[in-house]
Each structure stands twice: as C-alpha cells, then as structure tokens.
Design a protein around this motif. Structure first.
Motif, PDB file in Angstrom:
ATOM      1  N   VAL A 176       0.818  -1.303  -0.009  1.00 27.77           N
ATOM      2  CA  VAL A 176       0.020   0.317   0.063  1.00 27.77           C
ATOM      3  C   VAL A 176       1.014   1.325  -0.126  1.00 27.77           C
ATOM      4  CG1 VAL A 176      -1.895   1.509   1.107  1.00 27.77           C
ATOM      5  CG2 VAL A 176      -2.030  -1.080   0.686  1.00 27.77           C
ATOM      6  N   LEU A 177       1.987   1.306   0.367  1.00 25.86           N
ATOM      7  CA  LEU A 177       3.114   2.513   0.656  1.00 25.86           C
ATOM      8  C   LEU A 177       3.646   2.527  -0.198  1.00 25.86           C
ATOM      9  CD1 LEU A 177       4.499   2.011   4.540  1.00 25.86           C
ATOM     10  CD2 LEU A 177       2.867   3.699   3.312  1.00 25.86           C
ATOM     11  N   TRP A 178       4.067   1.396  -1.444  1.00 27.69           N
ATOM     12  CA  TRP A 178       4.836   1.545  -2.747  1.00 27.69           C
ATOM     13  C   TRP A 178       3.487   1.842  -3.637  1.00 27.69           C
ATOM     14  CZ3 TRP A 178       2.842  -0.288  -7.127  1.00 27.69           C
ATOM     15  CH2 TRP A 178       4.359  -0.355  -8.670  1.00 27.69           C
ATOM     16  N   ALA A 179       2.353   2.079  -3.305  1.00 25.78           N
ATOM     17  CA  ALA A 179       1.354   1.657  -4.392  1.00 25.78           C
ATOM     18  C   ALA A 179       1.232   3.479  -4.358  1.00 25.78           C
ATOM     19  CB  ALA A 179       0.673   1.285  -4.211  1.00 25.78           C
ATOM     20  N   LEU A 180       0.904   4.319  -3.203  1.00 31.28           N
ATOM     21  CA  LEU A 180       0.775   5.490  -2.713  1.00 31.28           C
ATOM     22  C   LEU A 180       1.627   6.003  -3.824  1.00 31.28           C
ATOM     23  CD1 LEU A 180      -0.267   5.789   1.118  1.00 31.28           C
ATOM     24  CD2 LEU A 180      -1.714   6.289  -0.803  1.00 31.28           C
ATOM     25  N   GLU A 181       3.298   5.600  -3.653  1.00 27.32           N
ATOM     26  CA  GLU A 181       4.115   6.629  -4.087  1.00 27.32           C
ATOM     27  C   GLU A 181       3.770   6.641  -5.456  1.00 27.32           C
ATOM     28  OE1 GLU A 181       9.301   6.799  -3.350  1.00 27.32           O
ATOM     29  OE2 GLU A 181       8.393   5.351  -2.444  1.00 27.32           O
ATOM     30  N   HIS A 182       3.923   5.599  -6.099  1.00 22.57           N
ATOM     31  CA  HIS A 182       3.905   5.054  -7.753  1.00 22.57           C
ATOM     32  C   HIS A 182       3.049   5.756  -7.955  1.00 22.57           C
ATOM     33  CE1 HIS A 182       7.999   3.401  -5.877  1.00 22.57           C
ATOM     34  NE2 HIS A 182       8.323   3.875  -7.400  1.00 22.57           N
ATOM     35  N   MET A 183       1.703   5.426  -7.850  1.00 26.44           N
ATOM     36  CA  MET A 183       0.121   5.033  -8.613  1.00 26.44           C
ATOM     37  C   MET A 183       0.347   6.403  -9.285  1.00 26.44           C
ATOM     38  SD  MET A 183      -2.603   6.512  -5.352  1.00 26.44           S
ATOM     39  CE  MET A 183      -3.995   6.464  -5.881  1.00 26.44           C
ATOM     40  N   MET A 184      -1.065   6.257 -10.416  1.00 24.77           N
ATOM     41  CA  MET A 184      -1.346   7.140 -11.580  1.00 24.77           C
ATOM     42  C   MET A 184      -2.203   7.197 -11.711  1.00 24.77           C
ATOM     43  SD  MET A 184       2.214   6.303 -14.744  1.00 24.77           S
ATOM     44  CE  MET A 184       1.081   7.506 -15.371  1.00 24.77           C
ATOM     45  N   GLY A 185      -3.607   6.033 -11.023  1.00 22.67           N
ATOM     46  CA  GLY A 185      -4.762   6.203 -10.977  1.00 22.67           C
ATOM     47  C   GLY A 185      -5.594   5.645 -11.934  1.00 22.67           C
ATOM     48  N   GLY A 186      -5.683   4.617 -11.245  1.00 22.64           N
ATOM     49  CA  GLY A 186      -6.845   3.942 -11.998  1.00 22.64           C
ATOM     50  C   GLY A 186      -6.116   1.981 -11.664  1.00 22.64           C
ATOM     51  N   GLU A 187      -5.190   1.824 -11.369  1.00 22.49           N
ATOM     52  CA  GLU A 187      -4.420   0.954 -11.545  1.00 22.49           C
ATOM     53  C   GLU A 187      -5.048  -0.049 -10.523  1.00 22.49           C
ATOM     54  OE1 GLU A 187      -1.457   4.096 -12.284  1.00 22.49           O
ATOM     55  OE2 GLU A 187      -2.937   2.959 -10.885  1.00 22.49           O
ATOM     56  N   ILE A 188      -5.033  -1.643 -11.347  1.00 21.99           N
ATOM     57  CA  ILE A 188      -5.518  -2.369  -9.835  1.00 21.99           C
ATOM     58  C   ILE A 188      -4.073  -2.932  -9.947  1.00 21.99           C
ATOM     59  CG2 ILE A 188      -6.254  -4.497  -8.916  1.00 21.99           C
ATOM     60  CD1 ILE A 188      -8.743  -3.563 -11.267  1.00 21.99           C
ATOM     61  N   PHE A 189      -2.917  -2.722  -8.831  1.00 23.33           N
ATOM     62  CA  PHE A 189      -2.264  -3.622  -8.658  1.00 23.33           C
ATOM     63  C   PHE A 189      -1.984  -5.269  -7.615  1.00 23.33           C
ATOM     64  CE2 PHE A 189      -0.552   0.741  -8.130  1.00 23.33           C
ATOM     65  CZ  PHE A 189      -0.018   1.152  -9.423  1.00 23.33           C
ATOM     66  N   VAL A 190      -1.408  -6.174  -8.091  1.00 25.98           N
ATOM     67  CA  VAL A 190      -1.457  -6.989  -7.722  1.00 25.98           C
ATOM     68  C   VAL A 190       0.810  -7.775  -7.502  1.00 25.98           C
ATOM     69  CG1 VAL A 190      -1.391  -9.447  -8.816  1.00 25.98           C
ATOM     70  CG2 VAL A 190      -3.229  -8.221  -9.268  1.00 25.98           C
ATOM     71  N   PRO A 191       0.699  -7.750  -6.286  1.00 24.59           N
ATOM     72  CA  PRO A 191       1.635  -8.559  -5.495  1.00 24.59           C
ATOM     73  C   PRO A 191       1.847  -9.951  -6.945  1.00 24.59           C
ATOM     74  CG  PRO A 191       0.799  -9.051  -3.672  1.00 24.59           C
ATOM     75  CD  PRO A 191      -0.511  -8.610  -5.066  1.00 24.59           C
ATOM     76  N   LYS A 192       3.625 -10.411  -6.002  1.00 26.59           N
ATOM     77  CA  LYS A 192       3.582 -11.324  -6.603  1.00 26.59           C
ATOM     78  C   LYS A 192       4.478 -12.450  -5.478  1.00 26.59           C
ATOM     79  CE  LYS A 192       6.070 -10.368 -11.105  1.00 26.59           C
ATOM     80  NZ  LYS A 192       7.348 -10.339 -12.196  1.00 26.59           N
ATOM     81  N   ILE A 193       3.338 -13.303  -5.503  1.00 27.25           N
ATOM     82  CA  ILE A 193       3.100 -13.753  -3.649  1.00 27.25           C
ATOM     83  C   ILE A 193       3.167 -15.421  -4.253  1.00 27.25           C
ATOM     84  CG2 ILE A 193       2.718 -11.697  -2.430  1.00 27.25           C
ATOM     85  CD1 ILE A 193      -0.341 -13.166  -2.473  1.00 27.25           C
ATOM     86  N   PRO A 194       4.157 -16.326  -2.843  1.00 24.93           N
ATOM     87  CA  PRO A 194       3.796 -17.987  -3.029  1.00 24.93           C
ATOM     88  C   PRO A 194       2.581 -17.879  -2.441  1.00 24.93           C
ATOM     89  CG  PRO A 194       4.807 -17.015  -1.101  1.00 24.93           C
ATOM     90  CD  PRO A 194       4.718 -15.320  -2.008  1.00 24.93           C
ATOM     91  N   SER A 195       2.658 -19.498  -3.400  1.00 23.33           N
ATOM     92  CA  SER A 195       0.569 -20.024  -2.602  1.00 23.33           C
ATOM     93  C   SER A 195       1.798 -21.268  -1.773  1.00 23.33           C
ATOM     94  CB  SER A 195       0.360 -20.773  -4.108  1.00 23.33           C
ATOM     95  OG  SER A 195       0.396 -20.083  -5.104  1.00 23.33           O
ATOM     96  N   TYR A 196       0.146 -21.681  -1.019  1.00 24.79           N
ATOM     97  CA  TYR A 196       0.636 -22.842  -0.185  1.00 24.79           C
ATOM     98  C   TYR A 196      -0.376 -23.642  -0.779  1.00 24.79           C
ATOM     99  CZ  TYR A 196      -2.528 -20.927   3.113  1.00 24.79           C
ATOM    100  OH  TYR A 196      -4.120 -20.058   3.701  1.00 24.79           O
ATOM    101  N   ARG A 197      -0.444 -25.256  -0.598  1.00 20.92           N
ATOM    102  CA  ARG A 197      -1.683 -26.392  -0.443  1.00 20.92           C
ATOM    103  C   ARG A 197      -1.934 -26.051   1.176  1.00 20.92           C
ATOM    104  NH1 ARG A 197       2.648 -27.473  -3.897  1.00 20.92           N
ATOM    105  NH2 ARG A 197       2.459 -28.075  -5.819  1.00 20.92           N
ATOM    106  N   ILE A 198      -3.285 -26.607   0.956  1.00 19.14           N
ATOM    107  CA  ILE A 198      -4.336 -26.377   2.555  1.00 19.14           C
ATOM    108  C   ILE A 198      -3.525 -27.285   3.287  1.00 19.14           C
ATOM    109  CG2 ILE A 198      -6.144 -28.138   1.617  1.00 19.14           C
ATOM    110  CD1 ILE A 198      -6.338 -24.325   3.290  1.00 19.14           C
ATOM    111  N   THR A 199      -3.168 -29.063   2.448  1.00 20.54           N
ATOM    112  CA  THR A 199      -2.896 -30.017   2.954  1.00 20.54           C
ATOM    113  C   THR A 199      -1.427 -29.841   3.597  1.00 20.54           C
ATOM    114  OG1 THR A 199      -2.090 -31.104   1.022  1.00 20.54           O
ATOM    115  CG2 THR A 199      -4.670 -31.402   2.048  1.00 20.54           C
ATOM    116  N   GLU A 200      -0.363 -29.211   2.656  1.00 23.23           N
ATOM    117  CA  GLU A 200       0.563 -28.679   3.176  1.00 23.23           C
ATOM    118  C   GLU A 200       0.503 -27.637   4.661  1.00 23.23           C
ATOM    119  OE1 GLU A 200       3.620 -27.983   0.652  1.00 23.23           O
ATOM    120  OE2 GLU A 200       3.318 -30.012  -0.369  1.00 23.23           O
ATOM    121  N   LEU A 201      -0.464 -26.762   4.874  1.00 21.61           N
ATOM    122  CA  LEU A 201      -0.662 -25.713   5.412  1.00 21.61           C
ATOM    123  C   LEU A 201      -0.907 -26.086   6.311  1.00 21.61           C
ATOM    124  CD1 LEU A 201      -0.466 -23.297   7.576  1.00 21.61           C
ATOM    125  CD2 LEU A 201      -3.110 -23.208   6.246  1.00 21.61           C
TER     126      LEU A 201
END
Length: 338
Positions: free
Chosen positions: A213-238
């Motif tokens: 959110v802080l990064w978006a505040l600094e860089h936003m131009m307006g109208g973007e939907i920002f999406v992070p590159k984040i990992p997944s997990y399997r529910i069975t492994e959790l």
C-alpha cells in the motif's frame, strides 16, 4: 513521503489497520494526523491501549461507518490520503446476509469516493481481494464492484488533483477469521477439517500488504489495480506444518469457495503489465498516457492469455517455510508439536 500528511484509514481497527498504523508511526513520526475510522468503540478502546493519542499526538479515533456518507465526509475534512480497508469479508456471512454485504462493500465504497471528491483528498488506495477476480461468491462480487467504482472514479474527478487506485492481494497470514488461526485452534481436537485435498491459496504477510500500500501511494498514477507476486501453499501442507500429528478430515468445499484462487484472470491479460515486483491491471480508459506509465514503471505487457492462479503459481511455500513464517508472523510461541 507521508510526514506532514493527514491520513484516514477506514476499518482502521482491523488486522491491516493495526499493522498500517504501527508502520506509519514507526516510519513517518512526523505524520500530521492519522485517523482511525471504524464503527466498533470497543475495538477502538482496545487499540488505543497500544496506540494512545496521549503518546502519539497525531492519532485520532473516529467512530463511524462507511455506510454513513455524511459522517465519512466529516471525518475526511482536512485529509490528504484515504486508505479504504473497511469491508464485510466473511464468505458464509455475506451469502446469508447479502444486502448487508452490499451496503458496506459497494455503497460504502461509493461513500468513500464521494467523501474524497468533496474534501480535496489527493490519493485514495482501496484494498481488494483475490476473490474479486472471476468471483463466484457475493463477497467477491461486491469487491469486484468496489474495484470498478474506484477505478472509474478517476474519470469523475474533474480538475481535482486526486488519484484512486486499488491494491489486490491474497490470504493475509494470520488475519482474523483466516485459516491459520483456525487450524491452530482446531489442532487441540486432534482433527483438522480440510475442504479439498487439492485446495491452494496465495499467501502474504500483513507487513507485506502494508508495504505494498505504501508503494502504491508513492507510485500510483490512478486507475491501476496493483497485484503482488506472492507464493502459494497447499492447504494439506499447511495442515501438516501446523499439526503433523493430527488427522486431516476432508469435509467438502463451503458455499462460494474455490479450489484455487485467482488474482489476474485470462481476460485481464489484455491490459495487465509486469512491473517487476508487482503486476498492474490497467483500465480500458486511462486519464494518463500509456507510454508515460510504461516509462515510469519500466513496465512490459504480460502475454495474451496470461493468468495468475494460486494452483499454477511458480512459487510455493514448503512445510518448513510455512512453520517458520507462522512462528515469525502469527505466533512467536508456535511449535508444530503439541
């Protein structure tokens, strides 16, 4: 960036709000005003025990509901930045109480937009969810509608120096009502209920969400939907990470639940750009030049047909990594052996 600014956060007593306030007070000690706007006086009282207005002179606790447009406008007087985190987000609750969810998540979003337009706010960042991508439940549908409202608001700002953008991410590790606290509690019974053996979810920590959110505040131009590159997990492994000695009992998918979550659909790929650490889904109509966006972010178009799905993700959390993250971000006393 935020020193000498006045910031209002809706839903400010929630998991995100608390971490956001903690981060702002630490990183920007000269913030002018930090207004926690929420409807629960008990949660505000409890939060004020950790973040006291006596100690932190910039803090204000403001009772109000995003459904109340006039109260929201009053709270936004003199505000520079709004972080919109208020929402009804429990999927079963939304299915059973649909209009209550719509009033908060959709009409509340419109009230935030109108307050920003009326009060000379300069930036608004709204929090979204992976469930807003190709939604199959009411909660996801209301958040998709909310996203559309904030994106379209850039077309209604006139000559105001005002930008609206959205941050969309997946399951927040350890947030209230999420699967990790649920499993930690259920393991005492010796059985963990698994909805589906193949189920996967995205994972992000609260601090990562705040940083985005802080990064978006600094860089936003307006109208973007920002999406992070984040990992997944399997529910069975959790489940294995939290309670390896417990039985995993398959109980079936709940109403409105997916096996895999998406944050970017194949249809979104036509207007999605890779920014390096994040993706950005752009609106069909922008209030700025696309070439300027590409230059500012060193952005590149994703391939046509691209989608970002928790089941086909390229980055995964192992059982050991899940354990270390739970200990670091959820429960410092966590031990996988009861």
């Amino acid at each position: 960036m935020l020193n000498d600014k006045s910031i209002l956060i809706t839903g400010g007593t929630g998991s995100f709000g608390k971490k956001f306030v903690e981060t702002i007070l630490r990183k920007y000690p000269e913030v002018k005003r930090l207004v926690i706007y929420s409807r629960d006086e008990l949660k505000q009282f409890e939060m004020s025990q950790d973040f006291s207005p006596t100690e932190y002179k910039s803090l204000r606790y403001f009772i109000g509901d995003v459904r109340d447009g006039e109260r929201l406008k009053r709270a936004c007087e003199g505000i520079d930045i709004i972080i919109h985190a208020a929402a009804l987000k429990q999927v079963p609750t939304a299915e059973y109480n649909p209009m209550e969810c719509i009033r908060t998540n959709v009409m509340g979003a419109e009230n935030v937009i109108n307050a920003a337009l009326a009060c000379n706010v300069s930036k608004v960042v709204a929090l979204s969810t992976d469930k807003a991508a190709a939604p199959i439940n009411l909660y996801g549908a209301t958040k998709l509608c909310s996203d559309k409202l904030f994106v379209a608001a850039n077309n209604s700002k006139g000559k105001r120096d005002l930008k609206f953008s959205v941050v969309r991410y997946g399951n927040v590790m350890g947030s209230r009502g999420s699967v990790i606290p649920f499993f930690l509690k259920k393991r005492e019974e010796g059985v963990l209920p698994i909805t589906h053996n193949e189920m996967t979810r995205f994972n992000i920590t609260l601090q990562e969400g705040v940083n985005m959110v802080l990064w978006a505040l600094e860089h936003m131009m307006g109208g973007e939907i920002f999406v992070p590159k984040i990992p997944s997990y399997r529910i069975t492994e959790l489940a294995e990470a939290i309670a390896p000695e417990c039985e995993q009992k398959v109980v079936g998918i709940r109403a409105g639940e997916k096996i895999h979550e998406e944050m970017i659909t194949e249809a979104d790929s036509l207007t999605t750009y890779d920014l390096g650490k994040y993706y950005a889904i752009l609106p069909q109509r922008t209030v700025w030049k696309l070439d300027a966006f590409i230059h500012n972010f060193s952005a590149s178009r994703v391939p046509e047909g691209f989608k970002y799905n928790s089941g086909t993700n390229t980055e995964w959390l192992s059982v050991e990594k899940l354990r270390s993250l739970i200990k670091e971000y959820v429960d410092p006393n966590f031990n996988s052996a009861i």
